[in-house]
Design a protein around this motif. Structure first.
Motif, PDB file in Angstrom:
ATOM      1  N   PHE A 255     -22.063  -0.164  29.096  1.00 37.04           N
ATOM      2  CA  PHE A 255     -21.920   1.128  28.414  1.00 37.04           C
ATOM      3  C   PHE A 255     -20.820   1.033  27.362  1.00 37.04           C
ATOM      4  N   VAL A 256     -21.141   1.425  26.137  1.00 32.05           N
ATOM      5  CA  VAL A 256     -20.183   1.434  25.035  1.00 32.05           C
ATOM      6  C   VAL A 256     -19.959   2.872  24.583  1.00 32.05           C
ATOM      7  N   LEU A 257     -18.705   3.290  24.519  1.00 35.98           N
ATOM      8  CA  LEU A 257     -18.338   4.619  24.022  1.00 35.98           C
ATOM      9  C   LEU A 257     -17.517   4.421  22.763  1.00 35.98           C
ATOM     10  N   SER A 258     -17.979   4.972  21.662  1.00 37.16           N
ATOM     11  CA  SER A 258     -17.324   4.740  20.367  1.00 37.16           C
ATOM     12  C   SER A 258     -16.877   6.032  19.699  1.00 37.16           C
TER      13      SER A 258
ATOM     14  N   THR B  95     -17.471  -1.072  31.034  1.00 39.94           N
ATOM     15  CA  THR B  95     -17.501  -0.230  29.836  1.00 39.94           C
ATOM     16  C   THR B  95     -16.683  -0.861  28.726  1.00 39.94           C
ATOM     17  N   ALA B  96     -17.032  -0.524  27.498  1.00 41.50           N
ATOM     18  CA  ALA B  96     -16.264  -0.945  26.324  1.00 41.50           C
ATOM     19  C   ALA B  96     -16.087   0.261  25.419  1.00 41.50           C
ATOM     20  N   VAL B  97     -14.954   0.338  24.731  1.00 42.98           N
ATOM     21  CA  VAL B  97     -14.679   1.461  23.829  1.00 42.98           C
ATOM     22  C   VAL B  97     -14.167   0.939  22.494  1.00 42.98           C
ATOM     23  N   ILE B  98     -14.435   1.711  21.435  1.00 45.04           N
ATOM     24  CA  ILE B  98     -14.005   1.341  20.082  1.00 45.04           C
ATOM     25  C   ILE B  98     -13.403   2.571  19.423  1.00 45.04           C
ATOM     26  N   GLY B  99     -12.232   2.424  18.783  1.00 47.85           N
ATOM     27  CA  GLY B  99     -11.618   3.565  18.107  1.00 47.85           C
ATOM     28  C   GLY B  99     -10.517   3.166  17.163  1.00 47.85           C
TER      29      GLY B  99
ATOM     30  N   SER C  70     -11.328  -2.769  25.418  1.00 46.43           N
ATOM     31  CA  SER C  70     -10.941  -1.801  24.386  1.00 46.43           C
ATOM     32  C   SER C  70     -10.775  -2.512  23.049  1.00 46.43           C
ATOM     33  N   ILE C  71     -11.339  -1.908  22.007  1.00 44.01           N
ATOM     34  CA  ILE C  71     -11.371  -2.501  20.672  1.00 44.01           C
ATOM     35  C   ILE C  71     -10.802  -1.512  19.665  1.00 44.01           C
TER      36      ILE C  71
END
Length: 284
Positions: free
Chosen positions: A11-14, A217-221, A236-237
């Motif tokens: 799951f990726v949340l951006s 999970t991975a997140v981008i912000g 985290s990215i």
């Protein structure tokens, strides 16, 4: 950080503005294609933004999102059809303290988001045009914010004077401690939301709803409201143009939103692992 070979991302949340979107509030074709490839690989994808949910609908459609998204920095989680999954309102006490501090500060425009509306009292300033271009609609002028104090989604101080917003953030934090979240979603916006209206809580809720462990999970912000999700995600990215304080809290840093940084990160750290190639991100 979890090794992608051990905990493949499911799951990726951006974030949207400054991450998936360019300064003109549009995604590049590479970004669109990369998200489609991600979803084709069986990885769930969603959005977390400071925007109101209704200002996210165009991008929900563009990216083909079929799971809940998080608006108002995580204050409101909505299904793709617009129905509300979770809503967290700013306590009236915190709203009053915030409005008292922001009102009358030179070079600052004060906005309230409530009842699905963007509300303002003051004459239209230069920041209104900037926000309207991003949201796709304009504000409604009201005589008073008082009738909305029991259902405020977000209060925003908007200004091109970024150092002034840093000062206001420092002044407001102790006044609403334990009552509200205060963060700069962008250098020109200082957002005030409920305590649970943060992207970290949104990630936890969405991951649980989708049945995905947080380590997968991975997140981008890129903004000051994104480290809340950096702290709980498996990967985290941070975007290349983010402030150094934001970058330091991420596992890895990618290119800027002018360099297709989000697409680059998805391709390198997530799709590559999905295809069986081990890619170990460089830890900062």
């Amino acid at each position: 950080m979890s090794d992608a070979a051990i905990h493949p991302v499911r799951f990726v949340l951006s974030d949207m503005d400054g991450t998936l979107l360019r300064p003109d509030h549009t995604p590049t074709q590479r970004t669109l294609d990369t998200v489609r490839a991600l979803r084709a690989a069986g990885v769930l994808f969603s959005l977390a933004s400071g925007r109101p949910p209704k200002a996210m609908l165009q991008m929900i459609e563009a990216f083909g999102i079929d799971v809940p998204v998080a608006g108002f920095n995580g204050g409101t989680l909505v299904n793709p059809d617009g129905t509300v999954l979770v809503a967290h309102y700013l306590p009236a006490e915190a709203a009053l303290v915030t409005l008292a501090l922001f009102s009358g500060v030179p070079d600052v425009e004060v906005w309230v988001f409530a009842d699905g509306e963007w509300l303002r009292r003051d004459p239209s300033g230069p920041m209104v045009a900037v926000e309207a271009a991003g949201l796709g609609y304009g504000p409604r002028v009201v005589e008073s914010f008082e009738p909305y104090l029991d259902r405020v989604d977000k209060i925003v101080a908007a200004s091109r004077n970024a150092p002034l917003l840093v000062e206001l953030e420092a002044q407001l934090q102790p006044k609403v401690q334990g009552l509200a979240q205060v963060s700069r979603s962008q250098p020109i916006y200082l957002d005030v939301t409920a305590m649970k209206a943060n992207k970290g809580e949104a990630l936890k809720t969405l991951a649980a709803h989708l049945g995905v462990p947080l380590e997968q999970t991975a997140v981008i912000g890129d903004g000051g409201n994104d480290p809340a999700m950096f702290q709980v995600a498996g990967l985290s990215i941070a975007m290349g143009q983010a402030e150094e304080s934001v970058k330091r809290q991420a596992n890895v840093v990618t290119g800027s939103n002018l360099e297709d940084g989000a697409a680059e990160a998805i391709e390198r750290f997530i799709l590559a692992a999905q295809s069986g190639r081990k890619v170990k991100p460089a830890v900062l």
